[in-house]
Design a protein around this motif. Structure first.
Motif, PDB file in Angstrom:
ATOM      1  N   ARG A   1       2.819  14.906   1.705  1.00  0.00           N
ATOM      2  CA  ARG A   1       2.535  14.594   0.303  1.00  0.00           C
ATOM      3  C   ARG A   1       1.791  13.272   0.165  1.00  0.00           C
ATOM      4  O   ARG A   1       0.994  13.089  -0.752  1.00  0.00           O
ATOM      5  CB  ARG A   1       3.832  14.554  -0.496  1.00  0.00           C
ATOM      6  CG  ARG A   1       4.863  13.550   0.029  1.00  0.00           C
ATOM      7  CD  ARG A   1       6.092  13.525  -0.842  1.00  0.00           C
ATOM      8  NE  ARG A   1       7.056  12.524  -0.369  1.00  0.00           N
ATOM      9  CZ  ARG A   1       8.056  12.066  -1.116  1.00  0.00           C
ATOM     10  NH1 ARG A   1       8.249  12.543  -2.330  1.00  0.00           N
ATOM     11  NH2 ARG A   1       8.889  11.170  -0.614  1.00  0.00           N
ATOM     12  N   PHE A   2       2.029  12.337   1.118  1.00  0.00           N
ATOM     13  CA  PHE A   2       1.336  11.057   1.050  1.00  0.00           C
ATOM     14  C   PHE A   2      -0.151  11.231   1.386  1.00  0.00           C
ATOM     15  O   PHE A   2      -1.006  10.526   0.837  1.00  0.00           O
ATOM     16  CB  PHE A   2       1.993  10.055   2.002  1.00  0.00           C
ATOM     17  CG  PHE A   2       3.431   9.772   1.674  1.00  0.00           C
ATOM     18  CD1 PHE A   2       3.767   8.966   0.591  1.00  0.00           C
ATOM     19  CD2 PHE A   2       4.446  10.338   2.424  1.00  0.00           C
ATOM     20  CE1 PHE A   2       5.096   8.715   0.281  1.00  0.00           C
ATOM     21  CE2 PHE A   2       5.778  10.097   2.124  1.00  0.00           C
ATOM     22  CZ  PHE A   2       6.108   9.284   1.044  1.00  0.00           C
ATOM     23  N   THR A   3      -0.452  12.146   2.292  1.00  0.00           N
ATOM     24  CA  THR A   3      -1.846  12.435   2.628  1.00  0.00           C
ATOM     25  C   THR A   3      -2.581  12.951   1.403  1.00  0.00           C
ATOM     26  O   THR A   3      -3.684  12.479   1.059  1.00  0.00           O
ATOM     27  CB  THR A   3      -1.921  13.485   3.747  1.00  0.00           C
ATOM     28  OG1 THR A   3      -1.025  13.163   4.796  1.00  0.00           O
ATOM     29  CG2 THR A   3      -3.336  13.593   4.293  1.00  0.00           C
TER      30      THR A   3
ATOM     31  N   THR B   1     -12.279  11.403   6.007  1.00  0.00           N
ATOM     32  CA  THR B   1     -11.118  11.193   6.878  1.00  0.00           C
ATOM     33  C   THR B   1     -10.050  12.249   6.614  1.00  0.00           C
ATOM     34  O   THR B   1      -9.379  12.739   7.540  1.00  0.00           O
ATOM     35  CB  THR B   1     -10.544   9.785   6.647  1.00  0.00           C
ATOM     36  OG1 THR B   1     -11.582   8.811   6.817  1.00  0.00           O
ATOM     37  CG2 THR B   1      -9.409   9.495   7.630  1.00  0.00           C
ATOM     38  N   PHE B   2      -9.889  12.621   5.361  1.00  0.00           N
ATOM     39  CA  PHE B   2      -8.953  13.698   5.020  1.00  0.00           C
ATOM     40  C   PHE B   2      -9.380  15.008   5.689  1.00  0.00           C
ATOM     41  O   PHE B   2      -8.539  15.741   6.245  1.00  0.00           O
ATOM     42  CB  PHE B   2      -8.920  13.870   3.499  1.00  0.00           C
ATOM     43  CG  PHE B   2      -8.082  15.026   3.030  1.00  0.00           C
ATOM     44  CD1 PHE B   2      -6.694  14.970   3.058  1.00  0.00           C
ATOM     45  CD2 PHE B   2      -8.696  16.188   2.564  1.00  0.00           C
ATOM     46  CE1 PHE B   2      -5.926  16.047   2.616  1.00  0.00           C
ATOM     47  CE2 PHE B   2      -7.938  17.264   2.132  1.00  0.00           C
ATOM     48  CZ  PHE B   2      -6.548  17.195   2.165  1.00  0.00           C
TER      49      PHE B   2
ATOM     50  N   LEU C   1      -3.033   6.119   6.371  1.00  0.00           N
ATOM     51  CA  LEU C   1      -3.367   4.694   6.255  1.00  0.00           C
ATOM     52  C   LEU C   1      -4.866   4.495   6.073  1.00  0.00           C
ATOM     53  O   LEU C   1      -5.320   3.712   5.222  1.00  0.00           O
ATOM     54  CB  LEU C   1      -2.886   3.942   7.509  1.00  0.00           C
ATOM     55  CG  LEU C   1      -1.373   3.752   7.643  1.00  0.00           C
ATOM     56  CD1 LEU C   1      -1.028   3.252   9.046  1.00  0.00           C
ATOM     57  CD2 LEU C   1      -0.861   2.774   6.595  1.00  0.00           C
ATOM     58  N   LEU C   2      -5.670   5.218   6.868  1.00  0.00           N
ATOM     59  CA  LEU C   2      -7.119   5.041   6.787  1.00  0.00           C
ATOM     60  C   LEU C   2      -7.683   5.652   5.504  1.00  0.00           C
ATOM     61  O   LEU C   2      -8.593   5.088   4.883  1.00  0.00           O
ATOM     62  CB  LEU C   2      -7.791   5.668   8.011  1.00  0.00           C
ATOM     63  CG  LEU C   2      -9.288   5.369   8.164  1.00  0.00           C
ATOM     64  CD1 LEU C   2      -9.551   3.874   8.182  1.00  0.00           C
ATOM     65  CD2 LEU C   2      -9.845   6.032   9.422  1.00  0.00           C
ATOM     66  N   ILE C   3      -7.147   6.807   5.083  1.00  0.00           N
ATOM     67  CA  ILE C   3      -7.596   7.417   3.831  1.00  0.00           C
ATOM     68  C   ILE C   3      -7.375   6.454   2.670  1.00  0.00           C
ATOM     69  O   ILE C   3      -8.258   6.225   1.834  1.00  0.00           O
ATOM     70  CB  ILE C   3      -6.851   8.750   3.575  1.00  0.00           C
ATOM     71  CG1 ILE C   3      -7.260   9.799   4.615  1.00  0.00           C
ATOM     72  CG2 ILE C   3      -7.138   9.258   2.161  1.00  0.00           C
ATOM     73  CD1 ILE C   3      -6.402  11.056   4.575  1.00  0.00           C
ATOM     74  N   ASP C   4      -6.198   5.843   2.648  1.00  0.00           N
ATOM     75  CA  ASP C   4      -5.870   4.911   1.570  1.00  0.00           C
ATOM     76  C   ASP C   4      -6.731   3.649   1.647  1.00  0.00           C
ATOM     77  O   ASP C   4      -7.161   3.111   0.621  1.00  0.00           O
ATOM     78  CB  ASP C   4      -4.389   4.556   1.643  1.00  0.00           C
ATOM     79  CG  ASP C   4      -3.951   3.677   0.485  1.00  0.00           C
ATOM     80  OD1 ASP C   4      -4.010   4.140  -0.673  1.00  0.00           O
ATOM     81  OD2 ASP C   4      -3.578   2.517   0.727  1.00  0.00           O
TER      82      ASP C   4
ATOM     83  N   ALA D   1     -14.888   6.165  -1.450  1.00  0.00           N
ATOM     84  CA  ALA D   1     -14.186   7.429  -1.666  1.00  0.00           C
ATOM     85  C   ALA D   1     -14.732   8.533  -0.765  1.00  0.00           C
ATOM     86  O   ALA D   1     -13.971   9.401  -0.298  1.00  0.00           O
ATOM     87  CB  ALA D   1     -14.309   7.839  -3.131  1.00  0.00           C
ATOM     88  N   ASP D   2     -16.043   8.511  -0.502  1.00  0.00           N
ATOM     89  CA  ASP D   2     -16.621   9.560   0.341  1.00  0.00           C
ATOM     90  C   ASP D   2     -16.064   9.493   1.760  1.00  0.00           C
ATOM     91  O   ASP D   2     -15.713  10.522   2.367  1.00  0.00           O
ATOM     92  CB  ASP D   2     -18.147   9.441   0.359  1.00  0.00           C
ATOM     93  CG  ASP D   2     -18.625   8.029   0.682  1.00  0.00           C
ATOM     94  OD1 ASP D   2     -17.794   7.097   0.631  1.00  0.00           O
ATOM     95  OD2 ASP D   2     -19.827   7.865   0.960  1.00  0.00           O
TER      96      ASP D   2
END
Length: 790
Positions: A108-110, A95-96, A78-81, A89-90
């Protein structure tokens, strides 16, 4: 009553979160959960996190993630998106990395969210790292993640990698094909795009509106396709069930119009059941496409369509107005354009740069430069397009000095000119023959990096040639990396105008050796060279070649050159017969050329007939009256000369005043006959008297040519002080002995001034270059480059 269970409390708070419409509501629910439900489930906390991402963005969501006692892949996804959608983007990729460091197993969503962040940032290097991790997890070949990889590589311009992912994927769906197709469109790989499009047709894959829109736009702007291919694309839109999509309808109308099939565009427009303003805009723009080769009647359809748009109660956009103004320009409907201007004021859109530029073009084309200038000054914001339109308008209406002053103001504002701006200003310099100013603009073009462009080199050749420096024009041509037909034609015309007939024909032969196909302008230069050089047989041969070998239909200018060629050679009968046999026998221009030849050879009888013919065709033009009047004076027919002058007065015909100008370091100085308005008038007349006295003295001692006796007998005419004599005297005062004196004149030089310039060049040992309305005269050592053949 027993306390509520955790499951019921979760359900209660989930219901509250779904009903939240603003960030403060989410914060209130969050505070209540913190007080009353500290044991909230991970599912509820992720739902709260999703609500923050939806209504508050990534920052409050990131704070919540840090406070959560437990987190899973959904939390981080959720936070990455959220970071990715917000353009950070950075932070998304950080977060990833945090998720992997925390030992959270990515799904796969990550990976899809991380790839989306790489795509938005254009970070293909990190994207490849994420791709490698997905391969290690065994997720890369699934259709969901392979689609994300294709999209990421395509958006980063790495179509080879995108195609490799597509080829090794376990399966493909419509998204896979459409992503690959859109990627090739975005990369400009038109051939590969066509191949993928064909494969999609063969595999029966569906298209989405975005991919089809990209293909149609590609066909409209860049791909050279046949008409049937455009219809095939149209068929695919219908097959996909998207023919009611107004976005695709407008794109296809634009495609048909740009490919020159207006009938298909009109048919498609009429088939749209409920067209919006975008569809109308596409059709209006289509009616005034240069690519379609439309005429005035077709262009007027754009104005009719605009009226229909208003009758339907639609609100026109800035693009609508700019297209309609363009249609008015092409159709010559300037009054309609002024009405559009009134509507622009009503909608407060006259400040738009592109609309302002179109308005300036409208008033420039109609000759209303004051109105155009007001449009230029009215917008609050003026960009380079508006400035260039105004400068070009001044040049178009022969207000060259205003164009140069406006360009100087343009530079003072710190604006950077583009290639078209500089080219327009160079044309102004060429028309004014101000070589010093032209050289400065050429330096600016070189500094800006425009000097390497062929169009810039062509402008420089034209400027130097029109300023009297044929050597500089030739040198600029030789320095050019790439020469087109305009370049060759400009050099040929340059030599022709300067009386270097053989040099012009030599350049034409070199052009043939270089396999450059000549056009109408090329042959006009060749014929002019033959006319000025007295090369009758060569000129007639080139005239035949132009039509028979190259299929170029002669224009009025070509025919005038042939008449001048024959007339100057004394073949007046042949010249007259040529006029009567041509399609331009009712054009006064060709007859005026014959009249000038009649005066050269003293054929008064023919001149009378020709002059009366011109007066029938063009009764208000002064040229025929003046030539006939001077011929009567030369022949001693004073009564006939007087009648001709009285006829001019009776018809209200006025002779255009002679104007000459010269460029010095201090600027451009203009003179008219008998002019005493110049600040240095006394010094100019003193210098002119000295030069004329010196000529007369040489004549009396027999040290001048026989023409000096002719000049002496016309002393009264010499004292009349024609404008070119004043300009030459001014140049003598201010220019050093080594510098040539370059004078420009708006009319043809008279015999007296021509003879005087020859004698002054000999007596003062100075080179004088005079450009009149017909050609250049280089006076050196008492002789002229035209060989008295002008």
């Amino acid at each position: 009553m027993p306390p509520p269970s955790f499951a019921s409390m979760d359900a209660f708070y989930l219901h509250l979160l779904r009903s939240c419409a603003a960030l403060p509501h989410v914060a209130s629910v969050h505070a209540h959960i913190a007080r009353a439900h500290p044991g909230a489930s991970l599912f509820l906390r992720n739902s709260l996190l999703a609500a923050y991402c939806r209504l508050g963005g990534p920052l409050p969501a990131a704070r919540l993630l840090d406070e959560m006692p437990r987190r899973n892949s959904v939390s981080f996804n959720l936070l990455i998106d959220a970071y990715s959608r917000a353009g950070h983007a950075d932070h998304s990729l950080e977060t990833f990395a945090r998720a992997r460091a925390a030992g959270v197993k990515a799904d796969r969503f990550t990976y899809a969210a991380a790839l989306a962040a790489c795509s938005r940032a254009g970070d293909v290097r990190t994207g490849k790292v994420v791709h490698a991790l997905a391969v290690l997890e065994g997720l890369a070949n699934g259709v969901f993640l392979s689609n994300s990889l294709i999209s990421m590589y395509a958006r980063c311009g790495e179509m080879d990698h995108a195609r490799r992912v597509f080829d090794i994927a376990d399966e493909h769906d419509d998204v896979s094909w459409n992503s690959l197709l859109s990627g090739y469109v975005r990369a400009g790989a038109h051939e590969e795009m066509l191949k993928v499009f064909t494969l999609m047709c063969r595999h029966g894959m569906g298209w989405n509106s975005f991919a089809l829109g990209s293909v149609i736009k590609c066909f409209s702007s860049g791909v050279d396709i046949a008409g049937h291919t455009a219809e095939a694309v149209h068929g695919c839109v219908v097959k996909a069930g998207l023919d009611t999509d107004v976005f695709l309808a407008s794109a296809m109308i634009d495609m048909y119009a740009k490919k020159g099939t207006l009938s298909n565009a009109v048919a498609l427009f009429k088939s749209v059941q409920d067209p919006n303003v975008i569809v109308f805009n596409a059709m209006i723009a289509g009616f005034c496409r240069d690519e379609a080769g439309v005429g005035k009647e077709v262009t007027r359809e754009a104005m009719n369509l605009y009226s229909e748009l208003l009758s339907r109660g639609m609100q026109p956009t800035e693009f609508t107005f700019s297209c309609v103004l363009r249609a008015c320009n092409l159709a010559g409907e300037f009054e309609f354009g002024k009405q559009i201007h009134g509507q622009l004021i009503k909608h407060s859109l006259q400040g738009d740069d592109y609309i302002g530029s179109a308005l300036i073009d409208l008033y420039s084309n109609s000759g209303c430069m004051e109105d155009g200038y007001r449009c230029f000054r009215s917008p609050y914001r003026q960009d380079i397009v508006t400035w260039t339109s105004m400068i070009s308008g001044f040049v178009q209406n022969e207000l060259f000095e205003k164009a140069l002053r406006l360009f100087q103001e343009f530079l003072c504002y710190g604006l950077k000119p583009d290639l078209f701006t500089i080219s327009s200003v160079m044309n102004a310099c060429a028309s004014l023959a101000v070589a010093r100013t032209g050289e400065q603009i050429q330096c600016l073009a070189t500094k800006s990096g425009f000097n390497r462009f062929t169009v810039m080199g062509n402008s420089c050749i034209h400027m130097y040639a029109r300023s009297g420096d044929v050597d500089a024009a030739t040198l600029r041509f030789q320095e050019m990396e790439s020469c087109d037909v305009v370049s060759w034609s400009a050099v040929i015309s340059s030599h022709a105008q300067h009386g270097c007939a053989r040099d012009a024909l030599h350049v034409f032969n070199e052009m043939m050796d270089a396999k450059v196909i000549p056009n109408e302008i090329t042959f006009l230069g060749v014929l002019t060279a033959c006319s000025h050089g007295g090369l009758v047989d060569e000129g007639l041969r080139y005239y035949d070649i132009m039509n028979k070998e190259y299929g170029l239909a002669p224009t009025i200018k070509h025919c005038t050159c042939v008449v001048d060629l024959l007339g100057r050679a004394g073949r007046l009968g042949d010249a007259e017969a040529f006029i009567r046999d041509s399609v331009f026998h009712d054009d006064p221009v060709v007859w005026r050329s014959l009249l000038a030849s009649c005066r050269i050879h003293g054929d008064i009888e023919r001149a009378q007939l020709v002059a009366y013919r011109i007066m029938e065709l063009e009764p208000t033009s002064s040229a025929s009256y003046v030539i006939l009047y001077n011929m009567y004076l030369d022949a001693g027919e004073l009564s006939l000369a007087s009648k001709t002058r009285d006829l001019m007065k009776a018809r209200g015909v006025k002779k255009e005043p002679g104007l000459s100008w010269i460029e010095l370091k201090s600027g451009v100085h203009s003179f008219v006959a008998g002019d005493k308005s110049h600040p240095e008038s006394d010094a100019i007349y003193t210098k002119l008297s000295e030069m004329l006295f010196k000529i007369e003295k040489l004549a009396s001692t027999g040290n001048a040519s026989t023409e000096s006796n002719d000049i002496s007998s016309r002393e009264q005419n010499l004292v009349g002080c024609h404008s070119e004599k004043l300009a030459v005297a001014f140049g003598m005062i201010h220019l050093p002995q080594s510098a040539p004196i370059r004078v420009m004149k708006n009319l043809r030089v008279c015999c007296d001034c021509h003879s005087t310039m020859k004698l002054i060049s000999g007596s003062e040992n100075r080179e004088i270059i005079l450009r009149d309305a017909i050609r250049f005269h280089h006076f050196r050592g008492g002789a002229c480059s035209c060989g008295d053949y002008w």
